[in-house]
Design a protein around this motif. Sequence first.
Motif, PDB file in Angstrom:
ATOM      1  N   SER A  83       0.864  -1.187   0.000  1.00 25.56           N
ATOM      2  CA  SER A  83       0.000   0.000   0.000  1.00 25.56           C
ATOM      3  C   SER A  83       0.898   1.234   0.000  1.00 25.56           C
ATOM      4  O   SER A  83       2.103   1.126   0.272  1.00 25.56           O
ATOM      5  CB  SER A  83      -0.914   0.030   1.235  1.00 25.56           C
ATOM      6  OG  SER A  83      -0.145   0.257   2.404  1.00 25.56           O
ATOM      7  N   GLY A  84       0.301   2.378  -0.263  1.00 23.60           N
ATOM      8  CA  GLY A  84       1.059   3.623  -0.154  1.00 23.60           C
ATOM      9  C   GLY A  84       1.550   3.824   1.263  1.00 23.60           C
ATOM     10  O   GLY A  84       2.696   4.238   1.501  1.00 23.60           O
ATOM     11  N   MET A  85       0.677   3.535   2.236  1.00 22.47           N
ATOM     12  CA  MET A  85       1.058   3.681   3.643  1.00 22.47           C
ATOM     13  C   MET A  85       2.236   2.774   3.995  1.00 22.47           C
ATOM     14  O   MET A  85       3.137   3.178   4.743  1.00 22.47           O
ATOM     15  CB  MET A  85      -0.148   3.363   4.548  1.00 22.47           C
ATOM     16  CG  MET A  85      -1.188   4.460   4.613  1.00 22.47           C
ATOM     17  SD  MET A  85      -0.569   6.005   5.325  1.00 22.47           S
ATOM     18  CE  MET A  85      -0.375   5.531   7.041  1.00 22.47           C
ATOM     19  N   TYR A 108      -2.229  14.162   3.412  1.00 22.40           N
ATOM     20  CA  TYR A 108      -3.027  12.931   3.421  1.00 22.40           C
ATOM     21  C   TYR A 108      -3.277  12.484   4.859  1.00 22.40           C
ATOM     22  O   TYR A 108      -2.346  12.262   5.627  1.00 22.40           O
ATOM     23  CB  TYR A 108      -2.321  11.828   2.624  1.00 22.40           C
ATOM     24  CG  TYR A 108      -3.038  10.519   2.756  1.00 22.40           C
ATOM     25  CD1 TYR A 108      -4.291  10.334   2.172  1.00 22.40           C
ATOM     26  CD2 TYR A 108      -2.506   9.492   3.504  1.00 22.40           C
ATOM     27  CE1 TYR A 108      -4.975   9.148   2.327  1.00 22.40           C
ATOM     28  CE2 TYR A 108      -3.190   8.289   3.665  1.00 22.40           C
ATOM     29  CZ  TYR A 108      -4.427   8.131   3.076  1.00 22.40           C
ATOM     30  OH  TYR A 108      -5.091   6.955   3.242  1.00 22.40           O
ATOM     31  N   ASN A 156      -3.433  17.104  -0.212  1.00 24.77           N
ATOM     32  CA  ASN A 156      -4.810  16.760   0.150  1.00 24.77           C
ATOM     33  C   ASN A 156      -5.323  17.588   1.309  1.00 24.77           C
ATOM     34  O   ASN A 156      -4.614  17.703   2.294  1.00 24.77           O
ATOM     35  CB  ASN A 156      -4.816  15.296   0.617  1.00 24.77           C
ATOM     36  CG  ASN A 156      -5.509  14.404  -0.373  1.00 24.77           C
ATOM     37  OD1 ASN A 156      -6.707  14.529  -0.549  1.00 24.77           O
ATOM     38  ND2 ASN A 156      -4.748  13.537  -0.989  1.00 24.77           N
ATOM     39  N   ASP A 181       5.441  12.963  -1.536  1.00 27.96           N
ATOM     40  CA  ASP A 181       4.251  12.187  -1.884  1.00 27.96           C
ATOM     41  C   ASP A 181       3.693  12.814  -3.159  1.00 27.96           C
ATOM     42  O   ASP A 181       3.116  13.899  -3.139  1.00 27.96           O
ATOM     43  CB  ASP A 181       3.233  12.245  -0.735  1.00 27.96           C
ATOM     44  CG  ASP A 181       1.966  11.428  -1.020  1.00 27.96           C
ATOM     45  OD1 ASP A 181       1.714  11.104  -2.200  1.00 27.96           O
ATOM     46  OD2 ASP A 181       1.229  11.127  -0.058  1.00 27.96           O
ATOM     47  N   SER A 203       0.945   6.508  -3.626  1.00 28.84           N
ATOM     48  CA  SER A 203      -0.099   5.523  -3.448  1.00 28.84           C
ATOM     49  C   SER A 203      -0.433   5.077  -4.865  1.00 28.84           C
ATOM     50  O   SER A 203      -1.152   5.770  -5.597  1.00 28.84           O
ATOM     51  CB  SER A 203      -1.331   6.123  -2.764  1.00 28.84           C
ATOM     52  OG  SER A 203      -2.388   5.181  -2.870  1.00 28.84           O
ATOM     53  N   THR A 205      -2.258   2.848  -5.648  1.00 32.92           N
ATOM     54  CA  THR A 205      -3.695   2.578  -5.617  1.00 32.92           C
ATOM     55  C   THR A 205      -4.455   3.586  -6.474  1.00 32.92           C
ATOM     56  O   THR A 205      -5.530   3.279  -6.983  1.00 32.92           O
ATOM     57  CB  THR A 205      -4.190   2.733  -4.150  1.00 32.92           C
ATOM     58  OG1 THR A 205      -3.336   1.987  -3.287  1.00 32.92           O
ATOM     59  CG2 THR A 205      -5.616   2.302  -3.987  1.00 32.92           C
ATOM     60  N   LYS A 206      -3.908   4.774  -6.608  1.00 33.25           N
ATOM     61  CA  LYS A 206      -4.636   5.889  -7.203  1.00 33.25           C
ATOM     62  C   LYS A 206      -4.351   5.974  -8.706  1.00 33.25           C
ATOM     63  O   LYS A 206      -4.673   5.051  -9.419  1.00 33.25           O
ATOM     64  CB  LYS A 206      -4.280   7.183  -6.454  1.00 33.25           C
ATOM     65  CG  LYS A 206      -4.311   7.042  -4.916  1.00 33.25           C
ATOM     66  CD  LYS A 206      -5.692   6.789  -4.352  1.00 33.25           C
ATOM     67  CE  LYS A 206      -5.694   6.380  -2.880  1.00 33.25           C
ATOM     68  NZ  LYS A 206      -4.960   7.268  -1.971  1.00 33.25           N
ATOM     69  N   LEU A 337      -9.228   8.064  -4.860  1.00 31.85           N
ATOM     70  CA  LEU A 337      -9.105   8.997  -5.982  1.00 31.85           C
ATOM     71  C   LEU A 337      -8.306   8.346  -7.107  1.00 31.85           C
ATOM     72  O   LEU A 337      -7.730   7.268  -6.946  1.00 31.85           O
ATOM     73  CB  LEU A 337      -8.400  10.287  -5.512  1.00 31.85           C
ATOM     74  CG  LEU A 337      -7.009  10.137  -4.858  1.00 31.85           C
ATOM     75  CD1 LEU A 337      -5.897  10.467  -5.847  1.00 31.85           C
ATOM     76  CD2 LEU A 337      -6.899  11.079  -3.656  1.00 31.85           C
TER      77      LEU A 337
HETATM   78  C1  PLP Z   1      -4.323   7.212  -0.735  1.00 33.72           C
HETATM   79  C2  PLP Z   1      -3.172   8.060  -0.419  1.00 33.72           C
HETATM   80  C3  PLP Z   1      -2.138   7.597   0.405  1.00 33.72           C
HETATM   81  C4  PLP Z   1      -2.172   6.239   1.070  1.00 33.72           C
HETATM   82  O1  PLP Z   1      -2.074   5.218   0.114  1.00 33.72           O
HETATM   83  P1  PLP Z   1      -2.720   3.756   0.306  1.00 33.72           P
HETATM   84  O2  PLP Z   1      -2.388   3.075  -0.983  1.00 33.72           O
HETATM   85  O3  PLP Z   1      -4.182   3.935   0.528  1.00 33.72           O
HETATM   86  O4  PLP Z   1      -2.042   3.151   1.483  1.00 33.72           O
HETATM   87  C5  PLP Z   1      -1.075   8.449   0.626  1.00 33.72           C
HETATM   88  N1  PLP Z   1      -1.015   9.686   0.076  1.00 33.72           N
HETATM   89  C6  PLP Z   1      -1.983  10.148  -0.720  1.00 33.72           C
HETATM   90  C7  PLP Z   1      -1.865  11.514  -1.284  1.00 33.72           C
HETATM   91  C8  PLP Z   1      -3.092   9.361  -0.990  1.00 33.72           C
HETATM   92  O5  PLP Z   1      -4.074   9.843  -1.760  1.00 33.72           O
END
Ligand code: PLP
Length: 385
Positions: A83-85, A108, A156, A181, A203, A205-206, A337
């Motif tokens: 994950s990003g975290m 964030y 954010n 970030d 992240s 994920t985004k 997002l």
């Molecule tokens: C979502 C997000 C994170 C955390 O990432 P995960 O993949 O949810 O652990 C960190 N920084 C920003 C700017 C994010 O949008």
Amino acid sequence: MVDKHLPKDVSPETIAAQAGGALDPRTGALVPPIHIASTFLRDPDNQYRSGLSYGRDDNPTMLHAESVLAALEGGERAFVFSSGMAGAVTLFLALEAPAHVIAPNIMYWGLRKWLLEDAPRFGISVALVDMAKSQNVVDAMRSDRSNLVWIETPGNPMWNLTEISATAKVAHAAGALVACDSTVATPVHTRPIEHGADVVMHSATKYLNGHSDVIAGALVFRKDNGLAQQVAKDRRAVGPIIGPQEAALLIRGMRTLHVRVKHQSASAMALAERLAAHRQIAEVLYPGLPRHAGHEIASRQMAEGYGGMLSIRVEGGEAAAVSVAANVAIWKRATSLGGVESLMEHRSSIEGEGSPVPRDLLRLSVGLECVDDLARDLEQTLDRL
Ligand SMILES: *Cc1c(COP(=O)(O)O)cnc(C)c1O
């Protein structure tokens, strides 16, 4: 895998579209196979000449995703995380002890919370500052600790801009490292290493994955230095990696990164301008608008637009904002997002107690739908307030 089949001087867009030019050498497949093995054969003389021994964290599909990421950000080494975290926390824990992190006061939420509530348990001290002035960063440094300056830009959910080059200059002069970030900027708009950052965090994920179907993170290092090697060691020891199927989805997502992000940015700009004119909108927060406090820095630091994220402050306060989120038809009420579908979120509800975010604020992640549909959906909902 990157560089093998592509000329050295191609642009990030070309690297992304061809996933670094990767192909399967045996079959010629333009999409490499997904390697699901957790273990690899040892050579008879006891060596591992392939460089791969065990799936925590040797995995060719994950390594492929990392090589694409390193090329996109212009760094020597990239690591993918679960994950990003996981990526961010691995970096903080890899810092030379005792460590001190200087981070933005609005950032964030999940990471802000970890820094404030949990980082001290690991001996990491934290200072949150307004990064608009780089003097604040200098003033927050501690001479008795190893300092890391953490930038998030655009940040954010107010989309504050931090000038990476100016911050890196003062940080480096004081012997501090700089990590950024860059989840929202993506390498399409900003490549922080070119502006002086030592580490880029995503992240994934985004936007990098872009289809709301993978949780992943990344760290990209300018240099394969001691800190990068500590991160490699820690990740190998603990195993916060992604599986090969997720790595393949991430690679697939990154192939369309540029076309998605450019389209999302153009739509966000059009929406910001249209919504700013609506009588039920108190304020539109978007770095592309000339009156946004970060506009000037964004114009210098971001290419190809100002990103796909904006926030609106609704006339009538929290109740009105929550009602807008409840009544839109196309926008989806959800956190996260960077996906193809547009999302809307009342941030202070998810952040809860202690959130610095205004209660009348809705965060918008602009997807790939027709921008007129998105604008009309919001305008009609606002009209009914
Ligand atoms: C979502 C997000 C994170 C955390 O990432 P995960 O993949 O949810 O652990 C960190 N920084 C920003 C700017 C994010 O949008």
